[in-house]
Design an enzyme around this catalytic site. Sequence first.
Site, PDB file in Angstrom:
ATOM      1  N   GLY A  19      48.322  49.223  17.536  1.00 34.82           N
ATOM      2  CA  GLY A  19      47.328  50.285  17.641  1.00 34.82           C
ATOM      3  C   GLY A  19      47.103  50.897  16.276  1.00 34.82           C
ATOM      4  O   GLY A  19      47.142  50.196  15.264  1.00 34.82           O
ATOM      5  N   CYS A  20      46.901  52.193  16.232  1.00 39.53           N
ATOM      6  CA  CYS A  20      46.621  52.898  14.973  1.00 39.53           C
ATOM      7  C   CYS A  20      47.645  52.545  13.898  1.00 39.53           C
ATOM      8  O   CYS A  20      48.836  52.786  14.065  1.00 39.53           O
ATOM      9  CB  CYS A  20      46.643  54.394  15.223  1.00 39.53           C
ATOM     10  N   PHE A  21      47.153  51.976  12.785  1.00 39.78           N
ATOM     11  CA  PHE A  21      48.107  51.557  11.748  1.00 39.78           C
ATOM     12  C   PHE A  21      48.790  52.731  11.062  1.00 39.78           C
ATOM     13  O   PHE A  21      49.894  52.592  10.558  1.00 39.78           O
ATOM     14  CB  PHE A  21      47.513  50.573  10.753  1.00 39.78           C
ATOM     15  N   TYR A 162      46.132  64.142  15.113  1.00 37.37           N
ATOM     16  CA  TYR A 162      45.648  62.921  15.761  1.00 37.37           C
ATOM     17  C   TYR A 162      46.735  62.342  16.667  1.00 37.37           C
ATOM     18  O   TYR A 162      46.495  62.024  17.830  1.00 37.37           O
ATOM     19  CB  TYR A 162      45.227  61.882  14.705  1.00 37.37           C
TER      20      TYR A 162
END
Length: 189
Positions: A19-21, A162
């Site tokens: 997912g989000c790096f 985030y």
Amino acid sequence: MVLPAAAAEGTKTLVVAGGCFWCVESDFDKVPGVVATVSGYAGGTLENPSYYNHADHIEAVEITYDPAKVSFERLTEIFWRSIDPTDGGGQFCDRGHSYTTAIFTSSLEERAIVERQKAEIEASGQLGAPIVTAIRGPVRFWVGEDYHQNFHKTNPVRYYGYRYGCGRDARVKQLWGKDAWGGIDHSGS
């Protein structure tokens, strides 16, 4: 553009997509024996992908590690427990192909380790659903833009906002319980 860390003699690399790096980088920066992490793109066919045009690539992180201090097996054990491997549509709040999960192996031995881990997790019934994380072969890793590197350090307010808002940590804890993040201290992620 940040270039991948020059592989110091004796180090090895592992490429994973979780997912989000930004989050994968942050998680693995805490693992003893990890020398460097780099955010980028992998698994697709487009040359020179970018954040706004990475076509069939997925967000990925290249992890450089010292095998005298941490093994490939330990790193992939931590990786499984840092993601939701049952979600084929992305990870947490990030949806779509770019955020799907994968482990890129570079040898048959590495592939056998990852396949065994997957089978053991599924046999345990802990997740309650089949694992959909792809186990793939060697890959060309493309380094992401400078502003993505070490985002948890360079933009901590935006990063933590985030991460919390995306529900990543809550879902990882729900899935893995005491085994979340493979037992690595996750405070300040």
